[in-house]
Design a protein around this motif. Structure first.
Motif, PDB file in Angstrom:
ATOM      1  N   GLU A  60     -10.659   5.942  -1.304  1.00  0.00           N
ATOM      2  CA  GLU A  60     -10.985   6.428   0.078  1.00  0.00           C
ATOM      3  C   GLU A  60     -10.372   5.368   0.917  1.00  0.00           C
ATOM      4  N   GLU A  61     -10.651   4.242   0.586  1.00  0.00           N
ATOM      5  CA  GLU A  61     -10.171   3.137   1.547  1.00  0.00           C
ATOM      6  C   GLU A  61      -8.767   3.092   1.457  1.00  0.00           C
ATOM      7  N   LEU A  62      -8.175   3.163   0.411  1.00  0.00           N
ATOM      8  CA  LEU A  62      -6.790   3.171   0.449  1.00  0.00           C
ATOM      9  C   LEU A  62      -6.394   4.118   1.380  1.00  0.00           C
ATOM     10  N   GLU A  63      -6.845   5.534   1.113  1.00  0.00           N
ATOM     11  CA  GLU A  63      -6.330   6.711   1.920  1.00  0.00           C
ATOM     12  C   GLU A  63      -6.785   6.340   3.488  1.00  0.00           C
ATOM     13  N   ARG A  64      -7.684   5.796   3.733  1.00  0.00           N
ATOM     14  CA  ARG A  64      -8.026   5.655   5.281  1.00  0.00           C
ATOM     15  C   ARG A  64      -7.126   4.832   5.867  1.00  0.00           C
ATOM     16  N   VAL A  65      -6.780   3.546   5.166  1.00  0.00           N
ATOM     17  CA  VAL A  65      -5.786   2.583   5.902  1.00  0.00           C
ATOM     18  C   VAL A  65      -4.352   3.222   5.720  1.00  0.00           C
ATOM     19  N   ASN A  66      -4.054   3.649   4.683  1.00  0.00           N
ATOM     20  CA  ASN A  66      -2.597   4.336   4.686  1.00  0.00           C
ATOM     21  C   ASN A  66      -2.534   5.492   5.770  1.00  0.00           C
ATOM     22  N   GLN A  67      -3.667   6.138   6.118  1.00  0.00           N
ATOM     23  CA  GLN A  67      -3.563   7.203   7.105  1.00  0.00           C
ATOM     24  C   GLN A  67      -3.349   6.501   8.396  1.00  0.00           C
ATOM     25  N   LEU A  68      -3.868   5.415   8.678  1.00  0.00           N
ATOM     26  CA  LEU A  68      -3.836   4.612   9.991  1.00  0.00           C
ATOM     27  C   LEU A  68      -2.552   4.236  10.226  1.00  0.00           C
ATOM     28  N   PHE A  69      -1.726   3.643   9.176  1.00  0.00           N
ATOM     29  CA  PHE A  69      -0.596   3.039   9.451  1.00  0.00           C
ATOM     30  C   PHE A  69       0.761   3.832   8.911  1.00  0.00           C
ATOM     31  N   TRP A  70       0.535   4.934   8.126  1.00  0.00           N
ATOM     32  CA  TRP A  70       1.864   5.483   7.590  1.00  0.00           C
ATOM     33  C   TRP A  70       1.572   7.005   7.857  1.00  0.00           C
ATOM     34  N   SER A  71       0.843   7.591   8.651  1.00  0.00           N
ATOM     35  CA  SER A  71       0.544   8.972   8.942  1.00  0.00           C
ATOM     36  C   SER A  71       1.978   9.721   9.409  1.00  0.00           C
ATOM     37  N   TYR A  72       3.232   8.971   9.989  1.00  0.00           N
ATOM     38  CA  TYR A  72       4.445   9.561  10.136  1.00  0.00           C
ATOM     39  C   TYR A  72       5.123   9.565   8.973  1.00  0.00           C
ATOM     40  N   GLU A 107     -11.321  -4.330   9.198  1.00  0.00           N
ATOM     41  CA  GLU A 107     -11.228  -2.987   9.545  1.00  0.00           C
ATOM     42  C   GLU A 107     -10.087  -2.287   8.994  1.00  0.00           C
ATOM     43  N   MET A 108      -9.072  -2.923   9.122  1.00  0.00           N
ATOM     44  CA  MET A 108      -7.581  -2.412   9.105  1.00  0.00           C
ATOM     45  C   MET A 108      -6.971  -2.990   7.805  1.00  0.00           C
ATOM     46  N   THR A 109      -7.678  -3.466   6.904  1.00  0.00           N
ATOM     47  CA  THR A 109      -7.336  -3.516   5.565  1.00  0.00           C
ATOM     48  C   THR A 109      -8.249  -3.196   4.719  1.00  0.00           C
ATOM     49  N   CYS A 110      -8.010  -3.162   3.091  1.00  0.00           N
ATOM     50  CA  CYS A 110      -8.964  -2.894   2.462  1.00  0.00           C
ATOM     51  C   CYS A 110      -8.728  -3.679   0.965  1.00  0.00           C
ATOM     52  N   GLY A 111      -9.801  -3.463   0.329  1.00  0.00           N
ATOM     53  CA  GLY A 111      -9.740  -4.375  -0.999  1.00  0.00           C
ATOM     54  C   GLY A 111     -10.648  -5.477  -1.042  1.00  0.00           C
ATOM     55  N   ARG A 112     -11.088  -6.046  -2.262  1.00  0.00           N
ATOM     56  CA  ARG A 112     -12.117  -6.982  -2.562  1.00  0.00           C
ATOM     57  C   ARG A 112     -11.812  -8.261  -1.785  1.00  0.00           C
ATOM     58  N   LEU A 162       0.844  -1.126  -0.152  1.00  0.00           N
ATOM     59  CA  LEU A 162      -0.260  -0.108   0.008  1.00  0.00           C
ATOM     60  C   LEU A 162       0.939   1.332  -0.125  1.00  0.00           C
ATOM     61  N   ALA A 163       1.805   1.163   0.821  1.00  0.00           N
ATOM     62  CA  ALA A 163       2.617   2.370   0.954  1.00  0.00           C
ATOM     63  C   ALA A 163       3.670   2.711  -0.210  1.00  0.00           C
ATOM     64  N   ARG A 164       3.815   1.730  -1.066  1.00  0.00           N
ATOM     65  CA  ARG A 164       4.647   1.704  -2.314  1.00  0.00           C
ATOM     66  C   ARG A 164       3.553   2.053  -3.435  1.00  0.00           C
ATOM     67  N   GLY A 165       2.362   2.176  -3.442  1.00  0.00           N
ATOM     68  CA  GLY A 165       1.482   2.862  -4.488  1.00  0.00           C
ATOM     69  C   GLY A 165       0.861   1.611  -4.911  1.00  0.00           C
ATOM     70  N   VAL A 166       0.605   0.298  -4.656  1.00  0.00           N
ATOM     71  CA  VAL A 166      -0.277  -0.707  -5.335  1.00  0.00           C
ATOM     72  C   VAL A 166      -1.585  -0.180  -5.099  1.00  0.00           C
TER      73      VAL A 166
END
Length: 383
Positions: A343-355, A317-322, A288-292
């Motif tokens: 929106e789901e990609l951005e939500r999970v990205n914020q949870l785990f990579w906000s720093y 809740e803490m992942t996303c995708g089909r 996710l962090a690398r842009g997939v």
């Protein structure tokens, strides 16, 4: 503690077990390219690892060699990706920079209450308590992960570094092997690349491949029909399994299946991956962090609690995708795959990579250079 030891802050040593990989590798590579005032040395348990790294043009030393012991005595920073079980006597009063090996939802370290690692974990936190509490800086990637690691690893507030993972933020082109896997399989450049990177099942390691991929012929037909090359990236404990080796022997020459060699760092080709089939592994968050953009969550055994350590967070809740709940679902998802909701990609990205920031490596390096280990004395719980 020996107050006479003089550490050279710009001499750094690195280790990631028996391989040249993980966040230590990517920070090492960044330092080689961008922080020439720092001398990086990779520490090796085995001569084969030392020879491999030396061929890449980097300095590598064996822990047990005289030159290795000398560099450990002088080094100012020790970069690792775990809470180490063994600290050599030459590492007294060194700064330990723990860049860890994955964010995720599982219980880790002090909160592991079952499984084959439990006794080893307890032992290291008893024997190495002084080093882990006084000398260790710990990389955390978000508010959520900061609280998670503080609780699970016993980290003090002043020992955290808030930044992204080097393996997810370093943008330099690093190629220690041939990245053109489509050409290796004689496939057209418009063929999409997918990766299946499942985690290890604690209680079902021997039957894993048979359950996860019960019909390889149908899988290959689906891949061919949809012009997808599927990388099978197995956990090192599964890679040696007899079922996996049998599949590799039978289907290794298939143009649409690529059995990944774990001696190669798959993070080097993350920029090529279009589709990720994930389960409960922390690799989901790195992809996710690398842009997939396209994820399929293959949760066929999510209700079998005996296969996994306790989850701290709700996995859905803490992942996303089909979501695919069985093999037929997986084939259907591969046939119809589309990008995961933004929106789901951005939500999970914020949870785990906000720093995480582009300058994360600079943040990590500067913090390690300025850090002075504590001198607190803790009770000894062993003789």
């Amino acid at each position: 503690m020996n107050d006479m030891i003089v550490r050279e802050k710009n001499l750094w040593i690195f280790n990631a077990g028996s391989s040249f990989a993980g966040n230590p590798k990517w920070l090492f590579e960044y330092i080689v390219r961008h922080r020439q005032e720092i001398t990086p040395v990779w520490m090796c348990y085995e001569s084969s690892t030392q020879q491999y790294i030396s061929k890449l043009g980097y300095r590598a030393e064996l822990y047990l060699s005289e030159s290795g012991k000398t560099v450990m005595q002088r080094a100012g920073v020790y970069v690792v990706e775990m809470c180490k079980e063994i600290f050599q006597p030459e590492l007294e009063v060194i700064t330990v920079l723990n860049v860890w090996h994955g964010v995720g939802c599982k219980s880790i370290e002090r909160k592991v209450n079952s499984g084959f690692l439990r006794e080893r974990i307890a032992k290291k936190y008893i024997q190495n308590n002084d080093m882990l509490r006084n000398n260790q800086l710990f990389l955390v990637t978000s508010e959520l992960m900061e609280e998670h690691f503080k609780e699970q690893c016993g980290i003090d507030d002043d020992k955290v570094i808030r930044a992204g993972y080097p393996r997810c933020v370093v943008q330099d082109e690093i190629a220690s092997f041939d990245h053109d896997i489509l050409a290796q399989k004689h496939l057209d450049s418009d063929c999409r690349i997918a990766v299946y990177a499942p985690t290890y099942r604690d209680s079902n390691g021997n039957n894993f491949m048979k359950e996860a991929l019960p019909d390889m012929e149908r899988l290959i037909q689906t891949l061919e029909r949809n012009k997808i090359l599927l990388i099978l990236k197995m956990h090192p404990l599964v890679e040696k399994d007899s079922q996996y080796l049998a599949l590799k022997e039978t289907y290794g020459s298939s143009p649409y299946i690529y059995f990944w060699d774990n001696r190669n760092d798959i993070y080097e080709i993350f920029y090529k991956i279009d589709i990720a089939i994930v389960d409960y592994s922390s690799i989901f968050y790195d992809l996710l962090a690398r842009g997939v953009k396209t994820f399929i969550r293959y949760f066929y055994d999510i209700d079998r609690k005996e296969n996994f350590r306790d989850f701290v967070f709700d996995l859905r809740e803490m992942t996303c995708g089909r979501e695919a709940v069985n093999f037929d679902d997986l084939l259907q998802a591969l046939s119809e795959c589309s990008e995961t909701d933004q929106e789901e990609l951005e939500r999970v990205n914020q949870l785990f990579w906000s720093y995480s920031r582009e300058d994360s490596c600079e943040t990590i390096i500067d913090r390690a250079l300025e850090f002075v280990p504590d001198t607190r004395e803790f009770p000894k719980l062993y003789s």
